[in-house]
Design an enzyme around this catalytic site. Structure first.
Site, PDB file in Angstrom:
ATOM      1  N   PRO A   8       0.663  -1.226   0.083  1.00 50.87           N
ATOM      2  CA  PRO A   8      -0.090   0.204   0.071  1.00 50.87           C
ATOM      3  C   PRO A   8       0.787   1.330   0.118  1.00 50.87           C
ATOM      4  CG  PRO A   8      -0.051  -1.237   2.034  1.00 50.87           C
ATOM      5  CD  PRO A   8       0.720  -2.085   1.308  1.00 50.87           C
ATOM      6  N   ASN A   9       0.252   2.213  -0.671  1.00 50.72           N
ATOM      7  CA  ASN A   9       0.929   3.614  -0.850  1.00 50.72           C
ATOM      8  C   ASN A   9       2.330   3.787  -1.789  1.00 50.72           C
ATOM      9  OD1 ASN A   9      -1.049   5.092   1.019  1.00 50.72           O
ATOM     10  ND2 ASN A   9      -0.068   3.762   2.574  1.00 50.72           N
ATOM     11  N   ARG A  16       4.827  11.097  -2.323  1.00 51.61           N
ATOM     12  CA  ARG A  16       4.589  10.780  -0.936  1.00 51.61           C
ATOM     13  C   ARG A  16       6.062  10.883  -0.204  1.00 51.61           C
ATOM     14  NH1 ARG A  16       4.864   4.400   1.154  1.00 51.61           N
ATOM     15  NH2 ARG A  16       4.071   5.022   3.056  1.00 51.61           N
ATOM     16  N   TYR A  21      11.385   9.039   0.739  1.00 50.35           N
ATOM     17  CA  TYR A  21      11.245   7.800  -0.181  1.00 50.35           C
ATOM     18  C   TYR A  21      11.889   8.293  -1.468  1.00 50.35           C
ATOM     19  CZ  TYR A  21       7.986   5.753   3.300  1.00 50.35           C
ATOM     20  OH  TYR A  21       7.446   5.202   4.250  1.00 50.35           O
ATOM     21  N   ASN A  74       8.331  -5.606  -1.249  1.00 56.78           N
ATOM     22  CA  ASN A  74       8.320  -4.517  -0.392  1.00 56.78           C
ATOM     23  C   ASN A  74       6.729  -4.395  -0.058  1.00 56.78           C
ATOM     24  OD1 ASN A  74       7.972  -2.012   0.917  1.00 56.78           O
ATOM     25  ND2 ASN A  74       9.036  -0.800  -0.458  1.00 56.78           N
ATOM     26  N   ALA A  77       3.561  -0.878   4.494  1.00 53.31           N
ATOM     27  CA  ALA A  77       3.143  -0.940   5.851  1.00 53.31           C
ATOM     28  C   ALA A  77       2.665  -2.527   6.295  1.00 53.31           C
ATOM     29  CB  ALA A  77       2.089   0.090   6.105  1.00 53.31           C
ATOM     30  N   GLU A  98      13.276  -9.293   0.819  1.00 57.74           N
ATOM     31  CA  GLU A  98      12.533  -8.113   1.308  1.00 57.74           C
ATOM     32  C   GLU A  98      13.137  -6.901   0.921  1.00 57.74           C
ATOM     33  OE1 GLU A  98      12.067  -8.527   5.591  1.00 57.74           O
ATOM     34  OE2 GLU A  98      10.940  -6.501   5.549  1.00 57.74           O
ATOM     35  N   HIS A 100      13.035  -2.497   1.247  1.00 58.60           N
ATOM     36  CA  HIS A 100      12.330  -1.113   1.733  1.00 58.60           C
ATOM     37  C   HIS A 100      13.212  -0.244   1.052  1.00 58.60           C
ATOM     38  CE1 HIS A 100       9.607  -3.387   4.235  1.00 58.60           C
ATOM     39  NE2 HIS A 100      10.572  -3.980   4.564  1.00 58.60           N
ATOM     40  N   ARG A 107      13.452   4.262  11.887  1.00 55.08           N
ATOM     41  CA  ARG A 107      12.549   5.041  11.868  1.00 55.08           C
ATOM     42  C   ARG A 107      11.738   4.574  13.188  1.00 55.08           C
ATOM     43  NH1 ARG A 107       9.598   4.936   6.263  1.00 55.08           N
ATOM     44  NH2 ARG A 107       8.473   6.702   7.443  1.00 55.08           N
TER      45      ARG A 107
HETATM   46  C1  DQA Z   1       8.392   1.204   3.390  1.00 52.26           C
HETATM   47  C2  DQA Z   1       8.882   1.165   4.875  1.00 52.26           C
HETATM   48  C3  DQA Z   1       7.432   0.779   5.577  1.00 52.26           C
HETATM   49  O1  DQA Z   1       7.612   1.177   6.946  1.00 52.26           O
HETATM   50  C4  DQA Z   1       6.451   1.902   4.934  1.00 52.26           C
HETATM   51  O2  DQA Z   1       5.136   1.774   5.674  1.00 52.26           O
HETATM   52  C5  DQA Z   1       6.138   2.227   3.808  1.00 52.26           C
HETATM   53  C6  DQA Z   1       7.283   1.948   2.808  1.00 52.26           C
HETATM   54  C7  DQA Z   1       9.832   1.381   2.575  1.00 52.26           C
HETATM   55  O3  DQA Z   1       9.910   1.009   1.402  1.00 52.26           O
HETATM   56  O4  DQA Z   1      10.451   2.054   3.038  1.00 52.26           O
HETATM   57  O5  DQA Z   1       5.224   2.265   3.076  1.00 52.26           O
HETATM   58  O6  DQA Z   1       8.247  -0.371   3.052  1.00 52.26           O
END
Ligand code: DQA
Length: 145
Positions: A8-9, A16, A21, A74, A77, A98, A100, A107
């Site tokens: 998500p997002n 964003r 990011y 990825n 959240a 995995e 990110h 964080r």
């Molecule tokens: C994320 C890190 C996560 O904590 C966050 O909720 C994201 C992006 C990253 O790519 O840094 O949405 O996965």
């Protein structure tokens, strides 16, 4: 065949929180993944969803593909909340990487737990969009080894 799953997002990358990011959009990351996959002779399936159940279904489908070489995920959240994605990833026999963009462990404390990490061959965090390229290269190295 390599799948890259985004949670998500991540469709909002570029807009964003660019201070966290960066300015790359998800389209830019898709192009980078496509180029890297092609260099290593892999077919690529790159997807994003804001829905946990859709990600679970996609992981189940990927797990059943005979041609599966690896999954880059990825889960955004959902990384920190989703037992359902953890359980789906248990079906996967190929390597799981995995990724990110930021480094969740540096964080807020609610980002420190990952339900993906116990199932991942490696975790790439804090490398920005390049982390996706590194993940595909790691799968290539594992497949070629
Ligand atoms: C994320 C890190 C996560 O904590 C966050 O909720 C994201 C992006 C990253 O790519 O840094 O949405 O996965």
């Amino acid at each position: 065949m390599i799948f890259v799953f985004n949670g998500p997002n991540l469709n909002m990358l570029g807009l964003r929180e660019p201070e966290i990011y960066g300015s790359d959009t998800l389209g830019d990351i898709k192009d980078l993944c496509a180029q890297t996959a092609e260099e290593h002779g892999f077919d690529l399936d790159f997807r994003q969803s804001n829905h946990e159940g859709e990600l679970v279904t996609w992981i189940q489908e990927a797990a059943q593909k005979a041609a599966l070489k690896g999954i880059v995920i990825n889960a955004a959240a959902y990384t920190h909340t989703s037992v359902a994605i953890h359980d789906a990833l248990k079906l996967v026999k190929a390597p799981i990487i995995e990724v990110h963009i930021s480094d969740p462990k540096s964080r807020e404390s609610f980002r420190h737990l990952s339900y993906i990490e116990p199932l991942a061959a490696s975790v790439i965090a804090g490398q920005g969009a390049q982390g996706y390229k590194m993940a595909i290269e790691q799968i290539a190295a594992m497949v070629e080894a």
